[in-house]
Motif scaffolding. Structure first.
Motif, PDB file in Angstrom:
ATOM      1  N   ASN A 339       9.945   9.487 -18.443  1.00 36.13           N
ATOM      2  CA  ASN A 339      11.185   9.696 -17.699  1.00 36.13           C
ATOM      3  C   ASN A 339      12.038  10.794 -18.313  1.00 36.13           C
ATOM      4  OD1 ASN A 339      10.642   7.676 -15.822  1.00 36.13           O
ATOM      5  ND2 ASN A 339      11.649   6.095 -17.046  1.00 36.13           N
ATOM      6  N   ASP A 340      12.657  11.585 -17.440  1.00 37.84           N
ATOM      7  CA  ASP A 340      13.640  12.564 -17.876  1.00 37.84           C
ATOM      8  C   ASP A 340      14.853  11.820 -18.434  1.00 37.84           C
ATOM      9  OD1 ASP A 340      14.255  15.754 -17.162  1.00 37.84           O
ATOM     10  OD2 ASP A 340      16.041  14.519 -17.452  1.00 37.84           O
ATOM     11  N   ASN A 341      15.428  12.350 -19.509  1.00 41.84           N
ATOM     12  CA  ASN A 341      16.546  11.648 -20.137  1.00 41.84           C
ATOM     13  C   ASN A 341      17.898  11.958 -19.493  1.00 41.84           C
ATOM     14  OD1 ASN A 341      17.215  14.225 -21.175  1.00 41.84           O
ATOM     15  ND2 ASN A 341      16.104  13.839 -23.078  1.00 41.84           N
ATOM     16  N   PHE A 342      17.903  12.762 -18.401  1.00 43.33           N
ATOM     17  CA  PHE A 342      19.184  13.109 -17.771  1.00 43.33           C
ATOM     18  C   PHE A 342      19.114  13.154 -16.242  1.00 43.33           C
ATOM     19  CE2 PHE A 342      22.285  16.495 -16.489  1.00 43.33           C
ATOM     20  CZ  PHE A 342      23.438  15.753 -16.717  1.00 43.33           C
ATOM     21  N   LEU A 343      18.039  13.698 -15.683  1.00 41.64           N
ATOM     22  CA  LEU A 343      17.986  13.975 -14.248  1.00 41.64           C
ATOM     23  C   LEU A 343      17.330  12.852 -13.457  1.00 41.64           C
ATOM     24  CD1 LEU A 343      16.875  17.724 -14.367  1.00 41.64           C
ATOM     25  CD2 LEU A 343      19.206  16.819 -14.081  1.00 41.64           C
ATOM     26  N   ASP A 344      17.738  12.738 -12.179  1.00 42.91           N
ATOM     27  CA  ASP A 344      17.086  11.808 -11.275  1.00 42.91           C
ATOM     28  C   ASP A 344      16.037  12.550 -10.447  1.00 42.91           C
ATOM     29  OD1 ASP A 344      18.369  13.209  -9.247  1.00 42.91           O
ATOM     30  OD2 ASP A 344      19.815  11.630  -8.807  1.00 42.91           O
ATOM     31  N   LEU A 345      15.499  11.895  -9.421  1.00 40.90           N
ATOM     32  CA  LEU A 345      14.434  12.479  -8.607  1.00 40.90           C
ATOM     33  C   LEU A 345      14.857  13.753  -7.890  1.00 40.90           C
ATOM     34  CD1 LEU A 345      12.997   9.193  -7.047  1.00 40.90           C
ATOM     35  CD2 LEU A 345      11.959  10.580  -8.854  1.00 40.90           C
ATOM     36  N   TYR A 346      16.179  13.922  -7.699  1.00 43.51           N
ATOM     37  CA  TYR A 346      16.701  15.087  -6.975  1.00 43.51           C
ATOM     38  C   TYR A 346      17.451  16.029  -7.905  1.00 43.51           C
ATOM     39  CZ  TYR A 346      15.482  12.055  -3.099  1.00 43.51           C
ATOM     40  OH  TYR A 346      14.788  11.222  -2.230  1.00 43.51           O
ATOM     41  N   ASP A 347      17.117  15.966  -9.192  1.00 41.74           N
ATOM     42  CA  ASP A 347      17.681  16.851 -10.215  1.00 41.74           C
ATOM     43  C   ASP A 347      19.197  16.727 -10.348  1.00 41.74           C
ATOM     44  OD1 ASP A 347      15.184  17.819 -10.950  1.00 41.74           O
ATOM     45  OD2 ASP A 347      15.252  19.471  -9.509  1.00 41.74           O
ATOM     46  N   GLN A 348      19.696  15.529 -10.169  1.00 41.88           N
ATOM     47  CA  GLN A 348      21.103  15.207 -10.401  1.00 41.88           C
ATOM     48  C   GLN A 348      21.192  14.200 -11.555  1.00 41.88           C
ATOM     49  OE1 GLN A 348      23.652  16.744  -8.687  1.00 41.88           O
ATOM     50  NE2 GLN A 348      21.975  17.940  -7.788  1.00 41.88           N
ATOM     51  N   PRO A 349      22.346  14.104 -12.220  1.00 37.78           N
ATOM     52  CA  PRO A 349      22.471  13.142 -13.323  1.00 37.78           C
ATOM     53  C   PRO A 349      22.259  11.714 -12.834  1.00 37.78           C
ATOM     54  CG  PRO A 349      24.262  14.740 -13.371  1.00 37.78           C
ATOM     55  CD  PRO A 349      23.564  14.948 -12.069  1.00 37.78           C
ATOM     56  N   TYR A 350      21.231  11.047 -13.340  1.00 42.32           N
ATOM     57  CA  TYR A 350      20.924   9.701 -12.847  1.00 42.32           C
ATOM     58  C   TYR A 350      22.008   8.702 -13.228  1.00 42.32           C
ATOM     59  CZ  TYR A 350      19.367   7.691 -17.342  1.00 42.32           C
ATOM     60  OH  TYR A 350      19.314   7.202 -18.616  1.00 42.32           O
ATOM     61  N   ALA A 351      22.764   8.982 -14.276  1.00 47.35           N
ATOM     62  CA  ALA A 351      23.850   8.080 -14.677  1.00 47.35           C
ATOM     63  C   ALA A 351      24.963   8.061 -13.629  1.00 47.35           C
ATOM     64  CB  ALA A 351      24.403   8.498 -16.030  1.00 47.35           C
ATOM     65  N   LEU A 352      25.088   9.148 -12.858  1.00 41.50           N
ATOM     66  CA  LEU A 352      26.118   9.215 -11.816  1.00 41.50           C
ATOM     67  C   LEU A 352      25.586   8.745 -10.467  1.00 41.50           C
ATOM     68  CD1 LEU A 352      27.851  12.624 -12.647  1.00 41.50           C
ATOM     69  CD2 LEU A 352      28.589  10.316 -13.281  1.00 41.50           C
ATOM     70  N   THR A 353      24.338   9.103 -10.160  1.00 39.17           N
ATOM     71  CA  THR A 353      23.795   8.759  -8.841  1.00 39.17           C
ATOM     72  C   THR A 353      23.174   7.360  -8.817  1.00 39.17           C
ATOM     73  OG1 THR A 353      21.608   9.675  -9.325  1.00 39.17           O
ATOM     74  CG2 THR A 353      23.272  11.206  -8.470  1.00 39.17           C
ATOM     75  N   HIS A 354      22.797   6.871  -9.995  1.00 40.89           N
ATOM     76  CA  HIS A 354      22.142   5.561 -10.132  1.00 40.89           C
ATOM     77  C   HIS A 354      20.805   5.511  -9.385  1.00 40.89           C
ATOM     78  CE1 HIS A 354      25.666   3.990 -12.159  1.00 40.89           C
ATOM     79  NE2 HIS A 354      26.405   4.481 -11.181  1.00 40.89           N
ATOM     80  N   ARG A 355      20.235   6.691  -9.179  1.00 43.28           N
ATOM     81  CA  ARG A 355      18.893   6.759  -8.606  1.00 43.28           C
ATOM     82  C   ARG A 355      17.847   6.731  -9.727  1.00 43.28           C
ATOM     83  NH1 ARG A 355      21.130  10.590  -4.355  1.00 43.28           N
ATOM     84  NH2 ARG A 355      20.839  12.262  -5.881  1.00 43.28           N
ATOM     85  N   LYS A 356      16.607   6.592  -9.344  1.00 43.45           N
ATOM     86  CA  LYS A 356      15.513   6.530 -10.302  1.00 43.45           C
ATOM     87  C   LYS A 356      15.410   7.835 -11.086  1.00 43.45           C
ATOM     88  CE  LYS A 356      10.590   5.373 -10.620  1.00 43.45           C
ATOM     89  NZ  LYS A 356       9.365   5.019  -9.840  1.00 43.45           N
TER      90      LYS A 356
END
Length: 508
Positions: A339-356
């Motif tokens: 897993n990427d330590n920052f980005l989600d599946l759509y290259d956004q911060p997963y901590a903000l989007t709460h996506r995978k």
């Protein structure tokens, strides 16, 4: 010369027996004479004790890091043979061990114990994560059994040997008491499965052409073969011993006491140069009890990928053979998605989007590790040695983006104590930027953070100073001091100082 403990006890006993003379206490001047005699005997005994050849980096048997760090002799032949096994001194010589060794069987038993206690209070505050922090001490250790068999002596198989190590571990580590989960204060803590016998490795090794070509396969610890040095465990803290912690940043690189099925090949195109590579399956849960409690689970059902390391080194010897050095660089690739330590599946911060989290198809790690003896004193293995190096990991998947270290080992500076060693080491760890940003976002919204963090992780430093005392044949005792700057790489945690000791006893 009086034995050590007699030299200590006789003046003290004499003082006690004569403490009252005619019903009166000894005078201040008389007490000074007794104290002076005691100190004199202590120092005289200490600096005149007989010398023996046991030092920490020679107490690991025939481990891979020891064999790798030994270049070919200037007059080496091409004869196929098994390299000599380690023969450390022991508390009591065992005739049976000598008889077995002469027939190709090398059996070693030892104990390493590590104590550390905090002398500074932990961080206090309203953060719920601080509730369990306390000022305390811990003890951890392991007993180990090693079996090396020279099948050339035993059965006539030229150049072939097998190596097996089992351990049992006990105790806990003090660093978690003040909130650190990155670097153990006692390296022997963890990984042993909390069982009586845990298999570390079991493999066969064929040495050809006088050591110019070596092939090994079996249950192996990759980081005992690569990015390894027998010098690291002159220290106790887990950021440095048994390897700088950054090299096992993921759970996919098997390091002692974990092992996987593996294959390694090493060649020496020149006497002081080697190149090695290998292939090691990645086993899910390699450091977790549910898969590797005993180390004897061999079915391979949990293999999820492969890692392929490569390493080359130059091992010069300067100063007419008295100043050896080792200069190695290497890299490894992990085929397992991480897993990427920052980005989600759509290259956004997963901590903000709460996506995978985004999945990276592969990751990597690189290292440069160097050591050089700078000065030579009296005994063959004495002198001042410097160690330094850096480990740089894939910044998109790692927790520790890089780790840099440096150390000094000063052995045998006192002529009468040729195997005592003074040591100082530090490691600096930089947390990956993606991890720091993710934790900042999670903290701002009051969410739970990864890595046991109670604050944003950025960087940390661990330092250790010690003095290894060769007490008697088979026994080393090492008082030490450890200091943690920004424990757990968090600047909201108070620095921690610890006092402790490390002991090593070679039984067989």
């Amino acid at each position: 010369m009086l034995p050590f403990f007699d030299a200590v006890s006789l003046p003290v006993v004499s003082a006690v027996r004569n403490r009252r003379a005619g019903g009166k206490f000894l005078s201040r001047e008389a007490f000074r004479r007794v104290a002076g005699a005691t100190i004199t005997c202590l120092l005289s005994s200490y600096f005149s004790a007989p010398a023996h050849a046991q030092v920490m980096d020679r107490d690991i048997g025939s481990a891979p890091s020891q064999l790798v760090s030994t270049p070919l002799l200037p007059n080496a032949t091409t004869k196929t043979s098994v390299p000599p096994f380690s023969h450390p001194e022991v508390i009591v010589p065992n005739p049976l061990s000598a008889w077995l060794r002469a027939r190709g069987v090398n059996f070693l038993v030892d104990n390493t114990n590590e104590f550390a206690g905090a002398i500074t209070p932990p961080t206090r505050g309203s953060n719920p994560g601080f509730v369990n922090y306390r000022q305390g001490a811990s003890n951890a250790g392991q007993y180990a059994m090693q079996l090396d068999i020279d099948w050339e002596k035993l059965a006539g198989w030229k150049g072939f040997a097998t190596h097996m190590v089992t351990i049992g571990r006990y105790g806990t580590t003090a660093n978690r008491m003040f909130g650190d989960w990155l670097n153990h204060a006692s390296e022997t803590y963890g990984g042993g499965g909390n069982v009586v016998v845990h298999l570390v490795y079991l493999y066969g090794e064929e040495t050809l052409f006088g050591g110019r070509f070596v092939v090994a396969a079996g249950r192996m610890a990759e980081i005992s073969d690569f990015a390894a040095s027998p010098l690291f465990c002159n220290f106790q803290n887990g950021s440095f011993c048994g390897r700088p912690k950054g090299i096992t940043d993921t759970n996919f690189a098997a390091g002692y006491p974990a092992s996987t099925w593996g294959f390694r090949v090493r060649g020496r195109p020149a006497r002081s140069v080697y190149i090695q590579t290998g292939l090691y399956p990645i086993e899910d849960g390699i450091y977790q009890v549910f898969q590797h409690r005993t180390g004897f689970k061999f079915n391979g059902a949990n293999i999820i990928g492969y890692t392929a390391p490569v390493e080359t080194a130059w091992e010069p010897v300067f100063g007419s053979g008295t100043l050896p050095g080792h200069y190695k660089i290497g890299a490894q690739v992990f085929s397992t998605p991480q897993n990427d330590n920052f980005l989600d599946l759509y290259d956004q911060p997963y901590a903000l989007t709460h996506r995978k989290q985004k999945s990276r198809s592969a990751s990597w790690s690189t290292w440069g590790m160097f050591d050089q003896r700078l000065l030579h004193y009296h005994d063959k293995d004495s002198g001042l040695t410097a160690l330094w190096g850096v480990i740089y990991n894939d910044p998109h998947t790692s927790l520790r983006q890089y780790l840099a270290y440096g150390a000094l080992l000063n052995r045998g500076v006192f002529r009468s104590r040729p195997y005592d060693t003074m040591g100082f080491a530090f490691t600096y760890t930089k947390i990956s930027k993606g991890v720091s940003l993710t934790e900042q976002y999670l903290m701002d919204e009051g969410s739970t953070m990864p890595n046991h963090a109670t604050g944003v992780q950025r960087d940390t430093m661990v330092m250790e100073a010690n003095y290894a005392i060769h007490i008697m044949p088979g026994v080393i005792f090492t008082p030490l001091f450890e200091y943690y700057v920004h424990p757990n790489a968090q600047r909201n945690l108070r620095d921690a100082a610890l006092l402790g000791f490390k002991s090593h006893i070679q039984l067989m």
